[in-house]
Design a protein around this motif. Structure first.
Motif, PDB file in Angstrom:
ATOM      1  N   GLU A 327      18.182   1.431  14.584  1.00 17.42           N
ATOM      2  CA  GLU A 327      17.261   2.407  13.995  1.00 17.42           C
ATOM      3  C   GLU A 327      16.438   1.749  12.885  1.00 17.42           C
ATOM      4  O   GLU A 327      16.975   1.005  12.059  1.00 17.42           O
ATOM      5  CB  GLU A 327      18.047   3.583  13.411  1.00 17.42           C
ATOM      6  CG  GLU A 327      18.920   4.292  14.436  1.00 17.42           C
ATOM      7  CD  GLU A 327      19.946   5.195  13.767  1.00 17.42           C
ATOM      8  OE1 GLU A 327      19.554   6.319  13.368  1.00 17.42           O
ATOM      9  OE2 GLU A 327      21.096   4.777  13.629  1.00 17.42           O
ATOM     10  N   VAL A 328      15.157   2.031  12.879  1.00 20.11           N
ATOM     11  CA  VAL A 328      14.228   1.515  11.865  1.00 20.11           C
ATOM     12  C   VAL A 328      13.524   2.716  11.251  1.00 20.11           C
ATOM     13  O   VAL A 328      12.873   3.490  11.966  1.00 20.11           O
ATOM     14  CB  VAL A 328      13.193   0.558  12.483  1.00 20.11           C
ATOM     15  CG1 VAL A 328      12.316  -0.049  11.393  1.00 20.11           C
ATOM     16  CG2 VAL A 328      13.878  -0.530  13.302  1.00 20.11           C
ATOM     17  N   ASN A 329      13.627   2.876   9.929  1.00 24.12           N
ATOM     18  CA  ASN A 329      13.069   4.086   9.338  1.00 24.12           C
ATOM     19  C   ASN A 329      12.847   3.883   7.837  1.00 24.12           C
ATOM     20  O   ASN A 329      13.142   2.842   7.271  1.00 24.12           O
ATOM     21  CB  ASN A 329      14.009   5.275   9.582  1.00 24.12           C
ATOM     22  CG  ASN A 329      13.239   6.553   9.874  1.00 24.12           C
ATOM     23  OD1 ASN A 329      12.266   6.873   9.178  1.00 24.12           O
ATOM     24  ND2 ASN A 329      13.657   7.292  10.887  1.00 24.12           N
ATOM     25  N   GLY A 330      12.256   4.942   7.223  1.00 23.06           N
ATOM     26  CA  GLY A 330      12.062   4.950   5.784  1.00 23.06           C
ATOM     27  C   GLY A 330      10.885   4.123   5.302  1.00 23.06           C
ATOM     28  O   GLY A 330      10.905   3.598   4.184  1.00 23.06           O
ATOM     29  N   LEU A 331       9.813   4.029   6.097  1.00 20.37           N
ATOM     30  CA  LEU A 331       8.673   3.204   5.698  1.00 20.37           C
ATOM     31  C   LEU A 331       7.857   3.829   4.567  1.00 20.37           C
ATOM     32  O   LEU A 331       7.010   3.164   3.977  1.00 20.37           O
ATOM     33  CB  LEU A 331       7.772   2.906   6.897  1.00 20.37           C
ATOM     34  CG  LEU A 331       8.211   1.722   7.764  1.00 20.37           C
ATOM     35  CD1 LEU A 331       9.510   2.011   8.507  1.00 20.37           C
ATOM     36  CD2 LEU A 331       7.122   1.338   8.768  1.00 20.37           C
ATOM     37  N   TYR A 332       8.077   5.112   4.284  1.00 19.80           N
ATOM     38  CA  TYR A 332       7.495   5.787   3.111  1.00 19.80           C
ATOM     39  C   TYR A 332       5.975   5.625   3.120  1.00 19.80           C
ATOM     40  O   TYR A 332       5.334   5.819   4.162  1.00 19.80           O
ATOM     41  CB  TYR A 332       8.161   5.222   1.858  1.00 19.80           C
ATOM     42  CG  TYR A 332       7.754   5.800   0.522  1.00 19.80           C
ATOM     43  CD1 TYR A 332       7.509   7.156   0.353  1.00 19.80           C
ATOM     44  CD2 TYR A 332       7.655   4.979  -0.598  1.00 19.80           C
ATOM     45  CE1 TYR A 332       7.158   7.674  -0.883  1.00 19.80           C
ATOM     46  CE2 TYR A 332       7.319   5.489  -1.847  1.00 19.80           C
ATOM     47  CZ  TYR A 332       7.069   6.832  -1.981  1.00 19.80           C
ATOM     48  OH  TYR A 332       6.730   7.332  -3.213  1.00 19.80           O
ATOM     49  N   ARG A 333       5.346   5.259   2.043  1.00 15.20           N
ATOM     50  CA  ARG A 333       3.886   5.170   1.959  1.00 15.20           C
ATOM     51  C   ARG A 333       3.373   3.773   2.293  1.00 15.20           C
ATOM     52  O   ARG A 333       2.190   3.495   2.165  1.00 15.20           O
ATOM     53  CB  ARG A 333       3.404   5.559   0.560  1.00 15.20           C
ATOM     54  CG  ARG A 333       3.974   4.698  -0.549  1.00 15.20           C
ATOM     55  CD  ARG A 333       3.515   5.166  -1.927  1.00 15.20           C
ATOM     56  NE  ARG A 333       2.180   4.676  -2.261  1.00 15.20           N
ATOM     57  CZ  ARG A 333       1.445   5.138  -3.274  1.00 15.20           C
ATOM     58  NH1 ARG A 333       1.906   6.122  -4.021  1.00 15.20           N
ATOM     59  NH2 ARG A 333       0.257   4.642  -3.526  1.00 15.20           N
ATOM     60  N   HIS A 334       4.288   2.888   2.728  1.00 14.56           N
ATOM     61  CA  HIS A 334       3.933   1.482   2.893  1.00 14.56           C
ATOM     62  C   HIS A 334       3.896   1.046   4.349  1.00 14.56           C
ATOM     63  O   HIS A 334       3.963  -0.148   4.638  1.00 14.56           O
ATOM     64  CB  HIS A 334       4.936   0.609   2.134  1.00 14.56           C
ATOM     65  CG  HIS A 334       5.089   0.971   0.705  1.00 14.56           C
ATOM     66  ND1 HIS A 334       6.285   1.349   0.138  1.00 14.56           N
ATOM     67  CD2 HIS A 334       4.169   1.043  -0.291  1.00 14.56           C
ATOM     68  CE1 HIS A 334       6.101   1.633  -1.140  1.00 14.56           C
ATOM     69  NE2 HIS A 334       4.832   1.462  -1.422  1.00 14.56           N
ATOM     70  N   GLY A 335       3.768   1.999   5.281  1.00 16.57           N
ATOM     71  CA  GLY A 335       3.940   1.679   6.692  1.00 16.57           C
ATOM     72  C   GLY A 335       3.151   0.488   7.194  1.00 16.57           C
ATOM     73  O   GLY A 335       3.713  -0.467   7.734  1.00 16.57           O
TER      74      GLY A 335
END
Length: 369
Positions: A327-335
């Motif tokens: 799982e890859v997640n949590g990129l927030y505002r920096h995608g």
């Protein structure tokens, strides 16, 4: 990590969940490497349900260090070098610019600007390889960005930073997926529990890149709302992304091709996807007008809201909570700023079972015990 994930030494069948930015990048890379990829997306091919569809797609590691950690800054440095390589492999052209970031402020906000400058200088000491920021006087601002000459008497220039066109990129990735023969399943919401990877007639590996779509499974995820306006302003010419320091509504203005401007600022701890408020809209447009009065005659093409998938520490994470599922997640505002770094970390993990890059980026790798 190797005990939880299959090796890429031979062609695998891989299911990717979520066709936002991260899912598309991984699907293109894995398909190009000869793996059989199926991509499942709850929405359609235009990616309108993803945070990537709304984003300004700025590649600004030093500027973003005001709100994030050195590891994310290093990911941004990595991405600035990787994006030209990734874009060169796509089926369609994508606008990419690396003319730096300009930061401006009005005289009454000089104290806030001084604090920001101190933060950026501290980042430069902590992270090697960042171009030195340049303090500008009024003449320096005018020489760098003639369109704002006479309105700002001080500024900061952050060389080397960039931006790209998010929607061109999503479309180019989609066209490349088709070209590579990826099995595309639109309007097909899937979760890891829908698969039994490694068993007969099932994929060998599942990659979960669903962003907020994974909240039921990754309960620490939350939405952070942002509001963005897209303007067509033929009377305005800006050479690079411009940020305005302000105590209540600091904004960014990202100039795209053909006098299209993406303007945003708001960051609200909410997963509410209702339309933008009047207050937020007035603040965005008023701040843009303060940078350049030509925005008064601009045409509003779109006023959009979206929520970024965010973990409690506001940092991205990669985890293998169960065998054959990553799982890859949590990129927030920096995608867009960090996606190439995460792509390369995932590929290292799948190829070798470990990732030196993850250590360099201070990236959380969470493995089932």
């Amino acid at each position: 990590m190797r005990s939880l994930l299959p090796s890429l030494d031979s062609p695998l069948s891989i299911a990717i969940l979520g066709a936002g930015l991260m899912g598309r990048l991984l699907a293109v890379r894995l398909a190009r490497d000869g793996h059989r990829v199926q991509l499942h997306e709850a929405g359609g091919p235009d990616a309108q349900g993803s945070a990537a569809h709304v984003a300004a797609a700025m590649l600004a590691p030093l500027a973003e260090s005001a709100v994030t950690e050195p590891g994310v800054v290093r990911m941004g440095q990595h991405a600035l070098a990787r994006w030209p390589e990734l874009l060169a492999q796509l089926a369609e052209p994508v606008y990419l610019q690396q003319e730096g970031t300009l930061i401006l402020w009005h005289r009454q906000d000089a104290a806030d600007a001084a604090r920001l400058q101190h933060t950026l200088q501290r980042t430069q000491h902590a992270v090697q390889g960042l171009p030195a920021l340049q303090a500008l006087d009024g003449a320096g601002v005018a020489a760098l960005e003639p369109a704002v000459a006479g309105r700002f008497h001080q500024g900061l220039y952050l060389p080397g930073e960039g931006q790209l066109d998010n929607r061109q990129l999503l479309a180019a990735l989609g066209a490349t997926l088709q070209q590579l023969g990826v099995d595309l399943h639109w309007h097909s919401a899937r979760a890891p529990s829908d698969f039994s990877p490694g068993t007969k007639d099932q994929p060998d590996l599942v990659l979960d890149c669903r962003g907020l779509g994974a909240r039921a499974h990754w309960r620490q995820l939350r939405g952070v709302r942002g509001e963005v306006v897209r303007l067509h302003a033929p009377g305005v010419t800006l050479q690079r992304p411009t940020r305005l320091v302000h105590p209540r509504y600091p904004i960014y203005i990202a100039p795209k091709q053909d006098h299209l401007f993406v303007i945003g600022a708001t960051e609200i701890e909410s997963d509410d996807l209702s339309p933008a408020s009047v207050r937020s809209t007035l603040e965005l447009l008023s701040a843009a007008y303060a940078v350049h009065p030509g925005f008064a005659e601009a045409r509003i093409l779109e006023l959009a809201t979206q929520c970024r998938p965010t973990l409690p520490d506001n940092l991205p994470a990669v985890r293998a909570a169960q065998p054959r599922v990553l799982e890859v997640n949590g990129l927030y505002r920096h995608g867009f700023m960090i996606a190439p770094a995460l792509l390369d970390v995932v590929m290292e993990l799948l190829q070798t079972g470990q990732s030196p890059l993850a250590s360099r980026f201070d990236l959380s790798l969470q493995m089932a015990s």
